[in-house]
Scaffold this active site. Structure first.
Site, PDB file in Angstrom:
ATOM      1  N   ASN A   6       0.862  -1.192   0.000  1.00 41.98           N
ATOM      2  CA  ASN A   6       0.000   0.000   0.000  1.00 41.98           C
ATOM      3  C   ASN A   6       0.899   1.243   0.000  1.00 41.98           C
ATOM      4  OD1 ASN A   6      -1.443   2.277   1.046  1.00 41.98           O
ATOM      5  ND2 ASN A   6      -3.090   0.892   1.660  1.00 41.98           N
ATOM      6  N   HIS A   9       0.962   6.202   1.784  1.00 42.44           N
ATOM      7  CA  HIS A   9       1.783   7.138   2.563  1.00 42.44           C
ATOM      8  C   HIS A   9       2.810   7.882   1.710  1.00 42.44           C
ATOM      9  CE1 HIS A   9      -0.262   6.306   6.096  1.00 42.44           C
ATOM     10  NE2 HIS A   9       0.537   5.445   6.680  1.00 42.44           N
ATOM     11  N   HIS A  42      -5.732   3.611  -1.610  1.00 41.87           N
ATOM     12  CA  HIS A  42      -7.068   3.916  -1.107  1.00 41.87           C
ATOM     13  C   HIS A  42      -7.463   5.300  -1.605  1.00 41.87           C
ATOM     14  CE1 HIS A  42      -9.784   4.155   2.770  1.00 41.87           C
ATOM     15  NE2 HIS A  42     -10.448   4.443   1.660  1.00 41.87           N
ATOM     16  N   ARG A  44      -9.656   7.921  -0.981  1.00 39.04           N
ATOM     17  CA  ARG A  44     -10.596   8.346   0.065  1.00 39.04           C
ATOM     18  C   ARG A  44     -11.462   9.483  -0.443  1.00 39.04           C
ATOM     19  NH1 ARG A  44      -8.838   6.473   5.484  1.00 39.04           N
ATOM     20  NH2 ARG A  44     -10.570   7.719   6.205  1.00 39.04           N
ATOM     21  N   ARG A  48      -7.204  12.713   0.945  1.00 42.59           N
ATOM     22  CA  ARG A  48      -6.106  13.192   1.800  1.00 42.59           C
ATOM     23  C   ARG A  48      -4.738  12.723   1.301  1.00 42.59           C
ATOM     24  NH1 ARG A  48      -7.103   9.833   7.347  1.00 42.59           N
ATOM     25  NH2 ARG A  48      -9.164  10.773   7.137  1.00 42.59           N
ATOM     26  N   GLU A  69      -8.685   0.400  -2.801  1.00 47.00           N
ATOM     27  CA  GLU A  69      -9.594   0.399  -1.649  1.00 47.00           C
ATOM     28  C   GLU A  69     -10.534   1.586  -1.805  1.00 47.00           C
ATOM     29  OE1 GLU A  69      -7.170   0.783   1.789  1.00 47.00           O
ATOM     30  OE2 GLU A  69      -6.152  -1.111   1.472  1.00 47.00           O
ATOM     31  N   THR A 100      -8.123   3.414   8.382  1.00 48.83           N
ATOM     32  CA  THR A 100      -9.344   2.611   8.419  1.00 48.83           C
ATOM     33  C   THR A 100      -9.438   1.864   9.744  1.00 48.83           C
ATOM     34  OG1 THR A 100      -8.902   2.276   6.085  1.00 48.83           O
ATOM     35  CG2 THR A 100     -10.729   1.031   7.035  1.00 48.83           C
ATOM     36  N   GLU A 150     -10.939  -9.395   3.018  1.00 49.51           N
ATOM     37  CA  GLU A 150      -9.680  -9.028   3.662  1.00 49.51           C
ATOM     38  C   GLU A 150      -9.951  -8.927   5.155  1.00 49.51           C
ATOM     39  OE1 GLU A 150      -7.466  -5.663   2.122  1.00 49.51           O
ATOM     40  OE2 GLU A 150      -6.345  -5.489   4.000  1.00 49.51           O
ATOM     41  N   HIS A 188      -3.558  -4.580   7.817  1.00 45.46           N
ATOM     42  CA  HIS A 188      -3.677  -3.465   8.752  1.00 45.46           C
ATOM     43  C   HIS A 188      -2.768  -3.662   9.954  1.00 45.46           C
ATOM     44  CE1 HIS A 188      -5.181   0.089  10.705  1.00 45.46           C
ATOM     45  NE2 HIS A 188      -5.748   0.383   9.562  1.00 45.46           N
TER      46      HIS A 188
HETATM   47  N1  PXP Z   1      -5.803  -3.048   4.246  1.00 42.01           N
HETATM   48  C1  PXP Z   1      -6.720  -2.067   4.302  1.00 42.01           C
HETATM   49  C2  PXP Z   1      -8.117  -2.383   3.866  1.00 42.01           C
HETATM   50  C3  PXP Z   1      -6.398  -0.780   4.730  1.00 42.01           C
HETATM   51  O1  PXP Z   1      -7.335   0.180   4.769  1.00 42.01           O
HETATM   52  C4  PXP Z   1      -5.055  -0.503   5.080  1.00 42.01           C
HETATM   53  C5  PXP Z   1      -4.667   0.877   5.508  1.00 42.01           C
HETATM   54  O2  PXP Z   1      -4.788   1.744   4.442  1.00 42.01           O
HETATM   55  C6  PXP Z   1      -4.125  -1.550   4.972  1.00 42.01           C
HETATM   56  C7  PXP Z   1      -4.524  -2.821   4.590  1.00 42.01           C
HETATM   57  C8  PXP Z   1      -2.678  -1.334   5.286  1.00 42.01           C
HETATM   58  O3  PXP Z   1      -2.500  -1.032   6.638  1.00 42.01           O
HETATM   59  P1  PXP Z   1      -1.089  -0.546   7.143  1.00 42.01           P
HETATM   60  O4  PXP Z   1      -0.810   0.764   6.470  1.00 42.01           O
HETATM   61  O5  PXP Z   1      -1.277  -0.416   8.620  1.00 42.01           O
HETATM   62  O6  PXP Z   1      -0.088  -1.593   6.752  1.00 42.01           O
END
Ligand code: PXP
Length: 240
Positions: A6, A9, A42, A44, A48, A69, A100, A150, A188
């Protein structure tokens, strides 16, 4: 087991200055070069981090696959259905949250979710639901006709050092989802300490990891950060 990175960031840092760097596409390509099986972003409602233009840019550039996402809101669902990424993961979204928090409430949002699943599936997109690792929620997800769920690993990532309960809950949920015919993803809060425990659960086929990889990349580079995660997942997987 697939690793989807992901890269939200990377966009968070870019948006801190409303600038053009760091480049999300370049970061995604570095993840792929280091062995990521896919890239997750994602989109959003509050935009953001990931912006509308990032989606087609990523879809065009990636050699692997894109997992978007999104919340089950019409504007975003239409945008993603038009883009037609390989995979879409429906997630709950609250404007005031940092990230999330918790999985989808399938009891409360069933009309919007059913519609979103229909639109995305009709567009040929593999659709997944981000849910808590709870048997009743998995049963509800199975009735919505999605390919995958997921499992939210937030509880596990907060408690794994003190208690084995959340890992056992995750293991039971993953087994149950697979028995219901669903592909099982997880994510997550997974990091370089706790991911091995999840990777060792045989029923999970995909991990979505963002924060810990991007954070590590700041000191050692994206290639090494992804490569280390890729290697530790490979080492942890049960041999068949
Ligand atoms: N899966 C989903 C559905 C999420 O919303 C997120 C956070 O954006 C992640 C995985 C990844 O989480 P993390 O950034 O804590 O690894």
């Amino acid at each position: 087991m697939r690793l989807y990175v992901n890269v939200d960031h990377v966009a968070t840092l870019r948006q801190a200055r409303r600038a053009t760097e760091p480049d999300v596409v370049a970061a995604a390509l570095a993840c792929e070069a280091a062995g990521a099986d896919g890239i997750t972003v994602h989109l959003r409602e509050d935009r953001r981090h990931i912006q509308d233009a990032d989606l087609p840019a990523l879809a065009h550039a990636l050699g692997t696959v894109l997992n978007v996402e999104l919340a089950a809101v019409p504007e975003i669902v239409t945008r993603v259905a038009t883009l037609r990424p390989f995979q879409a993961t429906l997630v709950p979204e609250r404007r005031e949250e940092l990230t999330t928090e918790g999985g989808l409430d399938l009891g409360r949002n069933v009309t919007a979710l059913t519609h979103a699943v229909e639109v995305l599936t009709r567009a040929g997109i593999r659709t997944s639901l981000f849910i808590d690792p709870d048997v009743a929620t998995i049963d509800a997800a199975a009735t919505l006709g999605v390919s995958a769920v997921e499992l939210h690993t937030g509880d596990f990532s907060h408690t794994w050092q003190r208690s084995p309960t959340a890992l056992a809950t995750l293991a039971r949920a993953a087994r149950h989802a697979r028995e219901r015919g669903l592909a099982v993803h997880a994510g997550h809060g997974l990091d370089y300490q706790n991911t091995g425990l999840v990777a060792a659960l045989g029923d999970i086929e995909e991990l979505n990891i963002g924060h810990s990889i991007v954070a590590r990349a700041i000191t050692c580079g994206m290639h090494q950060a992804v490569r280390e995660m890729r290697d530790l997942i490979r080492r942890a997987q049960p041999s068949c």
